[in-house]
Scaffold this active site. Sequence first.
Site, PDB file in Angstrom:
ATOM      1  N   LYS A 114       1.206  -1.247  -0.052  1.00  0.00           N
ATOM      2  CA  LYS A 114      -0.268   0.064   0.286  1.00  0.00           C
ATOM      3  C   LYS A 114       1.165   1.365  -0.462  1.00  0.00           C
ATOM      4  O   LYS A 114       0.597   2.282  -0.199  1.00  0.00           O
ATOM      5  CB  LYS A 114      -0.789   0.180   1.273  1.00  0.00           C
ATOM      6  CG  LYS A 114      -1.987  -0.884   1.117  1.00  0.00           C
ATOM      7  CD  LYS A 114      -3.622  -0.422   1.818  1.00  0.00           C
ATOM      8  CE  LYS A 114      -4.078  -1.938   1.659  1.00  0.00           C
ATOM      9  NZ  LYS A 114      -5.648  -1.348   2.259  1.00  0.00           N
ATOM     10  N   LYS A 197      -7.284  -9.201  -8.721  1.00  0.00           N
ATOM     11  CA  LYS A 197      -8.946 -10.070  -8.592  1.00  0.00           C
ATOM     12  C   LYS A 197      -9.879  -8.477  -8.398  1.00  0.00           C
ATOM     13  O   LYS A 197      -9.261  -7.612  -8.828  1.00  0.00           O
ATOM     14  CB  LYS A 197      -8.771 -10.126  -6.655  1.00  0.00           C
ATOM     15  CG  LYS A 197      -7.977  -8.844  -6.166  1.00  0.00           C
ATOM     16  CD  LYS A 197      -8.291  -9.148  -4.875  1.00  0.00           C
ATOM     17  CE  LYS A 197      -7.964  -8.297  -4.007  1.00  0.00           C
ATOM     18  NZ  LYS A 197      -8.898  -7.424  -2.395  1.00  0.00           N
ATOM     19  N   LYS A 200     -11.750  -2.204  -5.758  1.00  0.00           N
ATOM     20  CA  LYS A 200     -11.821  -0.366  -5.712  1.00  0.00           C
ATOM     21  C   LYS A 200     -11.104  -0.293  -5.780  1.00  0.00           C
ATOM     22  O   LYS A 200     -11.449   0.961  -6.854  1.00  0.00           O
ATOM     23  CB  LYS A 200     -12.438  -0.515  -3.736  1.00  0.00           C
ATOM     24  CG  LYS A 200     -13.935  -0.742  -3.400  1.00  0.00           C
ATOM     25  CD  LYS A 200     -13.408  -0.683  -2.715  1.00  0.00           C
ATOM     26  CE  LYS A 200     -14.344  -0.923  -1.417  1.00  0.00           C
ATOM     27  NZ  LYS A 200     -13.663  -1.216  -0.477  1.00  0.00           N
TER      28      LYS A 200
HETATM   29  P1  ADP Z   1     -10.846  -4.042  -2.138  1.00  0.00           P
HETATM   30  O1  ADP Z   1     -10.165  -4.347  -2.691  1.00  0.00           O
HETATM   31  O2  ADP Z   1     -11.995  -3.835  -3.434  1.00  0.00           O
HETATM   32  O3  ADP Z   1     -10.776  -2.397  -1.749  1.00  0.00           O
HETATM   33  P2  ADP Z   1     -11.265  -4.609   0.263  1.00  0.00           P
HETATM   34  O4  ADP Z   1      -9.391  -5.126   0.701  1.00  0.00           O
HETATM   35  O5  ADP Z   1     -12.012  -3.550   0.887  1.00  0.00           O
HETATM   36  O6  ADP Z   1     -11.814  -4.657  -1.564  1.00  0.00           O
HETATM   37  O7  ADP Z   1     -12.044  -6.217   0.939  1.00  0.00           O
HETATM   38  C1  ADP Z   1     -13.405  -6.021   1.373  1.00  0.00           C
HETATM   39  C2  ADP Z   1     -13.747  -7.564   1.382  1.00  0.00           C
HETATM   40  O8  ADP Z   1     -14.187  -8.138   0.508  1.00  0.00           O
HETATM   41  C3  ADP Z   1     -13.188  -8.588   1.928  1.00  0.00           C
HETATM   42  O9  ADP Z   1     -13.602  -9.353   3.003  1.00  0.00           O
HETATM   43  C4  ADP Z   1     -12.119  -9.087   0.305  1.00  0.00           C
HETATM   44  O10 ADP Z   1     -12.326 -10.115   1.327  1.00  0.00           O
HETATM   45  C5  ADP Z   1     -12.950  -8.353   0.207  1.00  0.00           C
HETATM   46  N1  ADP Z   1     -13.274  -8.312  -1.452  1.00  0.00           N
HETATM   47  C6  ADP Z   1     -13.088  -8.032  -1.953  1.00  0.00           C
HETATM   48  N2  ADP Z   1     -12.361  -8.119  -3.674  1.00  0.00           N
HETATM   49  C7  ADP Z   1     -12.736  -9.064  -3.365  1.00  0.00           C
HETATM   50  C8  ADP Z   1     -12.442 -10.574  -4.541  1.00  0.00           C
HETATM   51  N3  ADP Z   1     -12.427  -9.683  -5.602  1.00  0.00           N
HETATM   52  N4  ADP Z   1     -13.057 -11.519  -4.597  1.00  0.00           N
HETATM   53  C9  ADP Z   1     -13.502 -11.948  -3.393  1.00  0.00           C
HETATM   54  N5  ADP Z   1     -13.501 -10.852  -2.380  1.00  0.00           N
HETATM   55  C10 ADP Z   1     -12.842  -9.587  -2.204  1.00  0.00           C
HETATM   56 NA    NA Z   2      -7.975  -3.675  -0.142  1.00  0.00          NA
END
Ligand code: ADP
Ligand code: NA
Length: 330
Positions: A114, A197, A200
């Site tokens: 990050k 993956k 956001k």
């Molecule tokens: P992002 O990567 O979009 O910022 P976060 O890290 O805030 O997402 O993740 C929040 C929750 O959503 C976590 O519990 C994570 O495991 C789930 N999550 C995020 N992206 C995915 C994905 N591509 N597939 C499945 N679960 C996800």
């Molecule tokens: Na994230």
Amino acid sequence: MTTPRLFSGMQPSADSLHFGNWAGALLQWKDMQDTHDATYCVVDLHAITVPQDPKALTHQTRRTAAQYIAAGIDPEKSTLFVQSHVPAHTQLAWVLNTITAFGEAGRMTQFKDKSQKEGTDHASVGLFTYPILQAADILLYDADVVPVGEDQRQHIELTRDLAGRFNQRFGDTLVQPEAKILKETAKIYDLQHPGSKMSKSGESPQGIVWLLDDEKTLTKKIKSAVTDSEPEVRFDPEAKPGVSNLLTMFSITSGMTIAQAEAHFAGSGYGDLKTQVAEAVVAAFAPIKARTEELLSDPAELDRLLALGASRANEVATATLQRVYDAVGF
Ligand code: ADP
Ligand code: NA
């Protein structure tokens, strides 16, 4: 037998959550409310560890809470609150800071990822100590289980280590939680880059399926998903990541297993696959989008629900903090 306690949260770092957040977190959170004493948090204190815009933060925090509710988190059954409404999070984080070794904090790989954008010299100390605040979040609610994605495993290990160390130094005070790593099948990939993956912070806007996208946008994104040049609809994440991702999305939204979905599309082409995935996703998201809009159009009701959650969370968190303060000699 007592009901196991659960804590989980997400950052309010975008206007909408995406398919991955829904499938990988919210759907499971919803189910776990019935078997656990569940606490779900919008972690806005974590969101200010990177450069942020105050107006956007306010807006995104409310929208994230509304989406939790719209996706099925019941604010009467579970405790749903905004992290900054409960002062004990930062208070316990300070105490935990004092028992975390500098080198131990430095081994957290998420900081390395990050901080890349700003460089470690300019990244905030808050971003560096983020996992310690996360440990406080979990420990305040005496959580037995923490449902998270694989990328959070290291932070839950740190949380366990800190709880164990605190108890050893100051007497039995904190509960050591277990990570519940959410199902691999629920991992959703970017439609345009099916090797990465869905996130956001993903790079291509067309690759992210937002919970609050309108029907036309959702359909267009899914119909433009990257696939491969073979004609066959088959689940093979290694060789056919794009098609497999679409099958996963179909399986989750239709309720079919992957094998049933493969059989359902036997003999179909990718055009047909995409049309049906789009229809299934639109149908699954429509009520969530409508409920989110309804909640956001009634700020007083959303405030009431968040105040209820903050009041319940404060009660539990303050009691834990008091045990910690007593133990350290305050
Ligand atoms: P992002 O990567 O979009 O910022 P976060 O890290 O805030 O997402 O993740 C929040 C929750 O959503 C976590 O519990 C994570 O495991 C789930 N999550 C995020 N992206 C995915 C994905 N591509 N597939 C499945 N679960 C996800
Ligand atoms: Na994230």
